[in-house]
Structures are given as C-alpha cells and as structure tokens.
Scaffold this motif. Structure first.
Motif, PDB file in Angstrom:
ATOM      1  N   TYR A  54       0.816  -1.218   0.000  1.00  0.00           N
ATOM      2  CA  TYR A  54       0.000   0.000   0.000  1.00  0.00           C
ATOM      3  C   TYR A  54       0.849   1.268   0.000  1.00  0.00           C
ATOM      4  CZ  TYR A  54      -3.739  -3.263   1.155  1.00  0.00           C
ATOM      5  OH  TYR A  54      -4.623  -4.308   1.139  1.00  0.00           O
ATOM      6  N   LEU A  55       1.910   1.275   0.797  1.00  0.00           N
ATOM      7  CA  LEU A  55       2.801   2.435   0.769  1.00  0.00           C
ATOM      8  C   LEU A  55       3.386   2.617  -0.622  1.00  0.00           C
ATOM      9  CD1 LEU A  55       4.943   2.704   4.048  1.00  0.00           C
ATOM     10  CD2 LEU A  55       3.458   4.431   3.030  1.00  0.00           C
ATOM     11  N   GLY A  56       3.736   1.504  -1.260  1.00  0.00           N
ATOM     12  CA  GLY A  56       4.278   1.572  -2.616  1.00  0.00           C
ATOM     13  C   GLY A  56       3.277   2.164  -3.596  1.00  0.00           C
ATOM     14  N   GLN A  57       1.998   1.808  -3.425  1.00  0.00           N
ATOM     15  CA  GLN A  57       0.972   2.378  -4.306  1.00  0.00           C
ATOM     16  C   GLN A  57       0.863   3.894  -4.115  1.00  0.00           C
ATOM     17  OE1 GLN A  57      -2.864   0.402  -4.010  1.00  0.00           O
ATOM     18  NE2 GLN A  57      -1.881  -1.585  -3.699  1.00  0.00           N
ATOM     19  N   ALA A  58       0.893   4.329  -2.843  1.00  0.00           N
ATOM     20  CA  ALA A  58       0.803   5.766  -2.573  1.00  0.00           C
ATOM     21  C   ALA A  58       2.022   6.499  -3.119  1.00  0.00           C
ATOM     22  CB  ALA A  58       0.662   5.997  -1.074  1.00  0.00           C
ATOM     23  N   VAL A  59       3.195   5.907  -2.949  1.00  0.00           N
ATOM     24  CA  VAL A  59       4.419   6.514  -3.466  1.00  0.00           C
ATOM     25  C   VAL A  59       4.327   6.680  -4.975  1.00  0.00           C
ATOM     26  CG1 VAL A  59       6.879   6.114  -3.871  1.00  0.00           C
ATOM     27  CG2 VAL A  59       5.925   5.775  -1.586  1.00  0.00           C
ATOM     28  N   GLU A  60       3.881   5.639  -5.671  1.00  0.00           N
ATOM     29  CA  GLU A  60       3.803   5.706  -7.132  1.00  0.00           C
ATOM     30  C   GLU A  60       2.753   6.709  -7.581  1.00  0.00           C
ATOM     31  OE1 GLU A  60       4.274   5.372 -11.128  1.00  0.00           O
ATOM     32  OE2 GLU A  60       5.640   4.901  -9.469  1.00  0.00           O
ATOM     33  N   LEU A  61       1.628   6.798  -6.863  1.00  0.00           N
ATOM     34  CA  LEU A  61       0.598   7.770  -7.214  1.00  0.00           C
ATOM     35  C   LEU A  61       1.145   9.190  -7.119  1.00  0.00           C
ATOM     36  CD1 LEU A  61      -2.507   8.179  -7.832  1.00  0.00           C
ATOM     37  CD2 LEU A  61      -2.738   8.569  -5.372  1.00  0.00           C
ATOM     38  N   ILE A  62       1.824   9.484  -6.012  1.00  0.00           N
ATOM     39  CA  ILE A  62       2.377  10.823  -5.810  1.00  0.00           C
ATOM     40  C   ILE A  62       3.511  11.094  -6.787  1.00  0.00           C
ATOM     41  CG2 ILE A  62       3.557  12.333  -4.170  1.00  0.00           C
ATOM     42  CD1 ILE A  62       0.573  11.861  -3.584  1.00  0.00           C
ATOM     43  N   ARG A  63       4.375  10.103  -6.990  1.00  0.00           N
ATOM     44  CA  ARG A  63       5.503  10.284  -7.918  1.00  0.00           C
ATOM     45  C   ARG A  63       5.003  10.575  -9.327  1.00  0.00           C
ATOM     46  NH1 ARG A  63       7.770   8.729 -11.998  1.00  0.00           N
ATOM     47  NH2 ARG A  63       6.122   7.167 -12.311  1.00  0.00           N
TER      48      ARG A  63
END
Length: 416
Positions: A54-63
């Motif tokens: 989930y953190l990875g998904q948020a990171v990719e969304l923001i990136r």
C-alpha cells in the motif's frame, strides 16, 4: 490586486494566483481521492508494509502526479535505500535570471495514521467523501495534500509573474512512525540538496481559516516506560495486603516527584524554560483574535481545563512541559481482576518538552530523579524509548513578515 514581493523582486498578480490554484485544485482533486482510498499506513502500524504494497501504491501515485505536473524543467526521482521506505524527490531549477544558488527545501509526507474509530456515519478512513467544501478521509490533510500544494504554489508563482531560486521537494513515507528513515535519505541526498537557506514544512495546522498561519515553534518529546516491581509473583491481597507495598502506590509516589498532581506542572528544572518575549506576544495576539486551544478539547461531562484562560492555554500547549500516561501493563481487565496483590506495574509515559528544552538533559534528570532512593526499596526502572528536540524558528526578516501579512490580508482579509 497586486501583491508586493520582496523589495528586490517583481510584483505578484494575486488574481493569477487565485485562478491558477483553482484550476490546479480541479485537476488534483480526483487524484487526492484516489490517494485517500489507499490504506498506506506508516511502517509503525504496518510492519509488512513492503509486502502489502500500500505504501508503494501511494508513493507511485504521488511520484507520477509530480512527474506529470511539476514545472517542465523539474526532475522527479525516487530515492530508495534497502530496508527503508522510499522518498520522492522533486528538483526544480531556479527561475531564469535568478542568480542565487542556495536551495529552498519543501517537505511533506504520504504515509498515514491507522484507521482508528469514531468516524461519523457515512465516513471512513479509506473512503473519500466531499461534504460541503471539506474532503474527509485519512491522509488528505495529513499529509497527502503536500505534494499537490507544492506543484500548485510553483505553478501559481510562475503564472503570477514571480520567480524563485532552486527548489527541492522531499516527500517521505515514514513520518507517522517518527521519521526513522528520513535521516538516512537526507544523508544520502546531502550533496544534491546543496546550500539550503529555507525549509518550508507542509505538515502543520491552523487555528482558523481566516488568515495565513505559520508554525513558529514545536515542542519536543520523551517517551518512556516506568516499571515498579514489588513481588516475585502475585499473592492474595487478603494475606499480604498492608504488609506488602502496592506497586501502584509506589509508582504514584514516583510520579509525584515528576508532576504536581494538582495542576499538572512538571517539577523537574531541566524540563522548564524561559518563554521568549516574542512567543508571549504571539500568544497574546492569537488569543485576542479568538484562538483558544481549549475549544478543541473533547472534555467529558463537567471536566474543566487546567489552563485558566486562552493565553495560558496557548502557552501550556506550545511552551510548557506536560506528561501523559498513555499505556499500562501489569493490570488485568476488570473482568479478569481478582483479589490479588499484583507483582508489578508499568506505565507508558509521554512527555512534551518546550521547544528550547535540551532533551538529553531532561532525560538524564528524569531518570536520576525516578530511580534514586526507590520507596520501600522496590525495583524501579525507567526505560527511555525515544526522545527528540523541539524547534523554535528564528525571527522572520522584515521583508518576509511584510509579505506574509500582505498575502494574508489580500486572500483572507486579515494579516497573518
């Protein structure tokens, strides 16, 4: 209306700022909703954060948002360190013609607190809901907005005819866990950051929506566990009560060394500081316009505050030390408790330190005072879990304060 920038800079077209921010918000809104839907809990609340993804998904969304919406000459990268949460880095070169070579560092985070309870019917941690002009859902305000605010500000500045020196944005993913991963990233990125002359932290609060607010100080903290052992095993209170000391009574006596139980004042010298005159004046001014921290406290029944007025409440929550008992061990539940003299009691203590307090000195005095001469010879130990210093801003330059007041008055109708 035109806003005056620094005396060496251009005039800023406030109408262009408003229209650009509005347009930017309309583009960003559905992405913020998508961000809220991701249960990207901080590592302290999701030990398997990497596997869960989930953190990875948020990171990719923001990136990906930053890659598509940062100024055209910006570079967006992901700084990764094995075993640590990643950091999104946005490097925006200085505007054409700007000769300054120092860096403005812009900070935010994208990890979230857990779900918690008490949501109003129809709301939930991972369910974005727009009610009036307020968007509900975990992380939208703390601190998912930060990346969108950064791009909005830079875009609005350019549209309004302004300029800026080099800006570097860092969006981390461990803040709600105490930012354990950030120092390693900053050390690795030190060469890329260059000479940082200003840090803008987009992760704070505001007492109202009627002015531009800036945080000028933050308290530090000490987290500790105080344990008292009196018996090797639990024994029937009818047999030993009165002869064997109670671990709870011993721990109460130890707490009396730390805190005045009548008003919560911390009695240790190293925890208390002289409050700067400018902060006293800020508290007075804030109270005059209606700021009162007591208004946000969910008092039960007829409970009243220890703070006698708004000014003292501001100082109590910003510049004076406090102690909270946040957890306990060694006490059975009411359903499971019997007539047993318990062998030990452990309390989790959370201290807030004044911004200029030396946390190392505070920890040393706390430990010495608590562990010295234990009552009844009981086993007493204080285990310090973590500590961190507070922060007190240097006085704002006249040009900066004037710019803040002008902008606040123009957009909100009241100076900052």
């Amino acid at each position: 209306m035109m806003l005056t920038g620094r005396n060496t800079g251009p005039m800023i077209d406030s109408a262009a700022v408003v229209s650009t921010v509005d347009e930017h918000w309309n583009r960003a809104f559905p992405v913020i909703e998508d961000y809220i839907r991701i249960p990207a809990k901080s590592p302290a609340f999701d030990a398997d954060w990497k596997a869960n993804g989930y953190l990875g998904q948020a990171v990719e969304l923001i990136r990906s948002w930053l890659a598509d919406n940062a100024p055209g000459d910006a570079t967006v990268t992901l700084n990764e360190i094995e075993g640590r949460t990643p950091v999104v880095v946005v490097d925006v070169p200085a505007s054409p013609g700007v000769e300054r070579t120092d860096t403005v560092l812009l900070y935010g985070h994208l990890d979230k607190q857990p779900e918690m309870t008490g949501w109003r019917e129809g709301l939930g941690a991972w369910t974005p809901v727009l009610d009036g002009d307020r968007l509900y859902g975990r992380g939208g305000a703390d601190d998912g907005y930060s990346a969108f605010a950064i791009t909005s500000a830079l875009e609005a500045l350019a549209a309004a005819g302004g300029s800026h020196q080099r800006c570097v944005a860092i969006i981390e993913a461990s803040e709600e866990s105490g930012s354990p991963d950030l120092p390693a990233h900053l050390e690795q990125l030190a060469g890329r950051l260059g000479d940082v002359s200003l840090v803008v932290c987009l992760d704070s609060g505001a007492p109202d929506y009627d002015a531009l607010w800036l945080t000028t100080s933050l308290r530090g903290l000490v987290s500790a566990r105080l344990r008292v052992d009196v018996l090797d095993r639990g024994q029937h209170s009818g047999m030993v009560g009165g002869a064997a000391p109670s671990s709870m009574r011993i721990i109460r006596r130890l707490l009396d060394r730390i805190e005045d139980s009548t008003d919560g004042a911390i009695l240790l010298d190293s925890f208390n500081v002289d409050i700067p005159a400018e902060r006293l004046e800020e508290a007075r001014r804030a109270a005059e316009i209606g700021v009162d921290p007591r208004d946000d406290i969910a008092f039960s029944g007829d409970t009243i505050s220890d703070s006698p007025n708004a000014v003292e409440a501001i100082l109590d929550t910003c510049w004076r030390p406090s102690m909270s008992t946040v957890s306990a061990e060694g006490l059975p539940s009411l359903a499971d408790g019997g007539n047993v003299q318990r062998p030990y009691t452990t309390l989790g203590l959370s201290f807030r330190l004044p911004p200029t307090c030396d946390p190392g000195a505070a920890v040393a005095e706390l430990k010495a005072v608590v562990e010295a001469d234990p009552p009844n010879g009981a086993g007493v130990s204080l285990d310090v879990i973590e500590w961190a210093p507070g922060w007190n801003a240097t006085p704002a330059d006249e040009w900066l304060q004037a710019a803040l007041d002008t902008a606040s008055d123009a957009f909100f109708g009241r100076a900052s």
